[in-house]
Structures are given as C-alpha cells and as structure tokens.
Design a protein around this motif. Structure first.
Motif, PDB file in Angstrom:
ATOM      1  N   VAL A  71      16.458 -76.746  71.822  1.00 16.67           N
ATOM      2  CA  VAL A  71      15.253 -75.994  72.603  1.00 16.67           C
ATOM      3  C   VAL A  71      15.712 -74.939  73.585  1.00 16.67           C
ATOM      4  N   ILE A  74      16.872 -71.920  71.735  1.00 17.02           N
ATOM      5  CA  ILE A  74      15.795 -71.086  71.237  1.00 17.02           C
ATOM      6  C   ILE A  74      14.888 -70.560  72.182  1.00 17.02           C
ATOM      7  N   VAL A  82       8.063 -69.255  74.293  1.00 15.45           N
ATOM      8  CA  VAL A  82       8.071 -70.314  73.206  1.00 15.45           C
ATOM      9  C   VAL A  82       7.292 -71.585  73.854  1.00 15.45           C
ATOM     10  N   GLN A  84       7.781 -75.048  73.974  1.00 18.45           N
ATOM     11  CA  GLN A  84       8.714 -75.787  74.257  1.00 18.45           C
ATOM     12  C   GLN A  84       8.106 -77.020  73.310  1.00 18.45           C
ATOM     13  N   VAL A  87       8.698 -76.485  69.615  1.00 17.22           N
ATOM     14  CA  VAL A  87      10.112 -76.386  69.240  1.00 17.22           C
ATOM     15  C   VAL A  87      10.909 -77.708  69.271  1.00 17.22           C
ATOM     16  N   VAL A 379       6.173 -71.193  65.281  1.00 11.76           N
ATOM     17  CA  VAL A 379       7.206 -72.172  65.884  1.00 11.76           C
ATOM     18  C   VAL A 379       8.365 -71.156  65.628  1.00 11.76           C
ATOM     19  N   ASN A 382      11.992 -70.827  63.071  1.00  5.05           N
ATOM     20  CA  ASN A 382      11.991 -72.346  62.542  1.00  5.05           C
ATOM     21  C   ASN A 382      12.914 -72.449  61.238  1.00  5.05           C
TER      22      ASN A 382
END
Length: 536
Positions: A71, A74, A82, A84, A87, A379, A382
């Motif tokens: 996480v 990313i 994002v 979270q 993710v 997402v 991904n």
C-alpha cells in the motif's frame, strides 16, 4: 430483427479477466443463482489476456512483501492519491488468489523447493512472479466457468445500463453483433468488467486497432457507468506506456529487467531513475526523447545467449506472440542491437494507472447494485492479479446483493428509447462511416489532449468533441458488426470529453507525464491532494 428479454440474478458484462472470475465467484457463493456472463466477442479468447500473460507484476507473497508495504508503494507511485482501503483489500487477498489460480492450473514459475520464484524489479519489495506458460490462462478460466455452470452468451454488445425507478441498476440493453437482434437483460445486480478505454488516442502507426491496450476495449464500460449516474475518478490520470516502436505491445521491462535488460538512450546509457513504471518514469522517458540523447531503446545485446533465448521464449509465446514475427520482419535481433522504443497513445485504465469507475473495497460503485472490477475499476496499478481479486470481490458482493433485493421496477420508455438509438445507424443509407468518425475523433484526442497538456488546447478539444456529438447522429452501419463499431465511437467520444473536463479541472501537474500541465507545472498538495470525481 427481433427483441429478446431475459431475467437473471447476477449479470456480469465482459468476459476477459475480471468478468469470468466475478461470474465464477457469484455462482460459488450461491449455486442456485442464475448468473449470466455477457461478452461482445467470445469468452474463450477475449479481453486483454486473450493470448495469455507472461507474469504477475504485483504479487504480494509472504516473505517478499507485506500488504502494508505494498500500500505504501502504490501510494507513493500514485503521488498520494489512492483509496487506501481498496488497495489494501487487493493486497490482503493477493496471495490467496495466487494459490487459488495455482490450484486451478495456472502455471507460475517455482524454484527447486516448490516455492514461487519471485523476481525483484523495484528497490523495495519483490512483486514479480513469472508465468512462462501463461498462454493457457484463458483456458483455465473457461474450465471454471463450465464447472460452475455459469451461463455464457457471446457476441452481445452491451450499450446502456438499465436503471430502476428507485435509482438501482436493473440490467443492461445489448444487441447481437451478428444478427442485430436487440436484447433486454434484467438483473438484480450487475458487474461491469469491460476493460480499459484502449481506443482513446490514436497510435503513432495510424492504425485504429494498433493500440497498446486490447483494441476491443473501447471504453464501453466507462460510458455505461457515466450514463447510469456512477462516479468515475482519476480520469485526468491518463495511461501512457513505453512500447516497442511501431508495435502495439509493451517493452516488457518486468520480464527483461530481472534478466539484466534495461532502458537506454541512444548512447547506450541508463537514464531511468524512477523506481516505478508510472507517470514519473514516463516523464523521464519523454524528456530523454525530447533531448539530444534520443531515441530510447530496450537494451538486451549485452546479455548471454542462454538469457536472451529465455527472454525470447517468454515474450514471443505469451500475451503478444506476434512480437517475434515483427522483429523478424524488421531484421531486429536482440543479440545484435538495441530495440527502439516509443511512447504509446493515451488511454484510460486503472490497471496501469488510476482512471476508472469509483469503487469501494467490495467493488461496489456509487449506483446501488452496480459493481466494477478489472482495468475499469478505480484501484490504481491493479494489473491482472488485481482484476482477479476484484472480480472475486465483485462477484461475491453482487451475489449477496441479488439475494437481498428484488428486481428494480423500470420505466417503460427506457426500452424503446434505447432500441431506437441503437438501431438508428442501420436505417441510414447515406451516413458517415464509423471508422471515419473514429479516426477524426482520435486524431483530435492526440492533437488536444496528449500531454503535456495546455488549457487552451483542451478547451478547443472540448469544442471539437461537442461537434462530434452531432456526427454521431449521422453515422450509418451496413450491418450488425459495423453497428458495434458505431456504438464504440459513442463510448470513445464520452471518454474523450471526460478526459478533457477532468484534466481542465485539476489545475496542477501530478503523476509525471500522465497529467503534466504546461500552464500549471507544479504539484500542489495544499489544494489538490484529493480525488477528482466525474459524474453526469
């Protein structure tokens, strides 16, 4: 031409990667449910993995990476923007999905002890898991669909989602691209798995279907979600990828990197400093092209013969098996010289970027009963494994929703209005050809939306896209197959407008090349560390 009506419990639209997984998981959740998988091509060979895949880019395997670490990675790769929770939901389910795919028969590379042979690409964490025999992955998915008795219908092109009087999703309208028959599929819950908007920008080759992404993924799901009232997010965060010049395939650094291959400039020097295949890396790539050090190349000619042979076996048999023939036709040999690379056309894709339909950690969109998974769902980064994970989450959630809700009541005028819109091109004898309108539209996308972005150019682009809205009412189709192309142009135009409006709204630069604005060159966390939502 006829009209057919059908009622199911769970409807999955899209038979590529996430769709089959969603259908299987919905059926496994409750075998009594009537689950229908609807695909505009043929489920046996459709979607971005139609010719297989050579590896997993983001496998979170114990001992090599943790969900928390993933996480963080990313979040950094996507400049802090994002969700979270979504993710983390992927990261926590990643390893279980790998093991399940392994049991189903997907062949992952393993070491002499039987453990997964993970490969390191990034500085922190080890996420790459090769699949030397990944060309069989669609066969594996199809076997599971048959075992669970999922109903499959091929050659049906979904056009608009059906909305209930109470705002819930109620199914989809579609037509048969072989017969032209109109279909009304009523459903208690729907899962959108229609892939990326791959035919947005026009590739440098000029070929309409010579795109980086699977060209059958024309943004249909993005358009359907928009017209259903769903929120989309990150649309200004374009997908742009490095690819082999004049070839519609990736450079495959995730394959060649662990073997010692790398991206080099014309002098044979490394120049990529960014640790992520992201917009930041693409900005470095673009700057090198613009400098006196271009073009940019994939460098493999320093590797041993055995290593190059292994790379060739992987790259020339999975995902893009035409790659070997392309290099042979160009007289390119990895052993003798570097391979020229270039930048792809722009697209929308959460699987490789962050642009998609907004979902929560259960793959639920903002429309009750509507779910989304795969490259379509927001997402970030991904990839294929994320499509499988969110296919599972979407299928299970859609099954639960269908068991606790009845069919939504639908206004009677919806059916006639959509059937009239869809069949209209077939009744025009002297209209515009779909490929002509599409070429014009996508050239405009290149001219006015291709980064670096400029405000006035995007405003002009918006005006052109509005003009093309009028052209849509003049498109003719000689038959059902050309009618599919006509309806895809509608979706591409919707995606172009969304991309322009979202890009204009975010008055900063972020995500490297993906959203580089000439007139707002700086990143502005004080005002823009937030998602931008698009809705109709």
């Amino acid at each position: 031409m006829n009209t057919h009506e059908q009622i199911v419990d769970v409807l999955v639209i899209g038979g590529g990667t996430a769709g089959p997984m969603a259908a299987v998981k919905a059926k496994q959740a409750n075998p009594k449910l009537n689950v229908l998988l609807l695909e505009k091509a043929n489920v046996k060979r459709s979607g971005a993995i139609s010719m297989g895949m050579d590896g997993l880019n983001n496998a979170v395997v114990p001992g090599f990476a943790t969900p928390e670490q993933y996480v963080r990675e990313i979040t950094a790769a996507n400049d802090g923007i994002v969700n979270q929770k979504t993710v983390m939901a992927y990261a926590r389910n990643s390893y279980d999905m790998i093991e399940e795919l392994d049991r189903w028969g997907v062949k992952f590379e393993k070491d002499e002890t039987g453990d997964y042979a993970m490969r390191k690409v990034h500085h922190v964490g080890t996420y790459v898991l090769p699949m030397p025999q990944g060309h069989d992955i669609k066969k594996v998915l199809y076997r599971q669909l048959k075992r669970t008795r999922v109903e499959i219908t091929n050659r049906l092109v979904a056009t608009r989602l059906i909305l209930g009087e109470d705002g819930r999703v109620a199914g989809t309208f579609a037509f048969d691209c072989r017969t032209g028959d109109f279909h009304v599929v009523r459903a208690k819950s729907v899962v959108l798995c229609t892939g990326a908007a791959g035919r947005l920008g026009l590739p440098s080759s000029g070929y309409l279907f010579g795109t980086y992404e699977n060209p059958t993924n024309a943004g249909d799901g993005y358009s359907m979600a928009l017209h259903a009232g769903a929120e989309l997010s990150g649309i200004e965060c374009f997908q742009i990828n490095p690819l082999i010049k004049d070839y519609n395939g990736p450079a495959c650094a995730y394959v060649t990197g662990p073997f010692g291959g790398y991206t080099a400039n014309a002098k044979g020097e490394r120049f990529i400093e960014c640790d992520y295949w992201s917009g930041q890396m693409m900005m470095e790539f673009w700057r090198e092209l613009q400098s006196g050090n271009g073009p940019v190349f994939l460098k493999l000619d320093h590797l041993a013969e055995e290593t190059i042979a292994t790379i060739e076996h992987i790259l020339h048999t999975n995902e893009r098996p035409s790659r070997g023939r392309f290099h042979e036709g160009r007289g390119t040999d990895y052993r003798e010289r570097m391979v020229e690379m270039h930048i792809s056309e722009i697209g929308l894709c959460s699987g490789h970027s962050a642009s998609g339909v907004w979902v929560d950690e259960h793959a639920r969109t903002t429309v009750p009963g509507l779910h989304a998974a795969g490259d379509l769902a927001c997402v970030p980064h991904n990839y294929m494994l994320g499509a499988f994970v969110y296919g599972r989450l979407a299928g299970e959630s859609a099954a639960a929703y269908s068991q606790s809700n009845e069919l939504a009541p639908v206004p009677l005028d919806q059916l006639e209005a959509e059937r009239t819109r869809v069949w209209a091109p077939l009744g025009r004898t002297d209209g515009l050809q779909p490929n002509q309108v599409e070429y014009k539209l996508r050239r405009l996308v290149n001219d006015y939306l291709q980064p670096p972005k400029a405000t006035r150019k995007m405003e002009i682009g918006l005006a052109h896209f509005e003009t093309i809205r009028g052209d849509l009412d003049r498109i003719s189709a000689a038959g059902p197959h050309e009618l599919m192309r006509a309806m895809e142009v509608h979706a591409i135009r919707d995606c172009a407008e969304m991309a322009a409006r979202a890009s204009l709204y975010r008055t900063e630069s972020r995500w490297g090349l993906y959203h580089a604005r000439v007139d707002f060159p700086q990143r502005d966390d004080a005002n823009w560390l937030t998602h931008v939502q698009v809705a109709q």
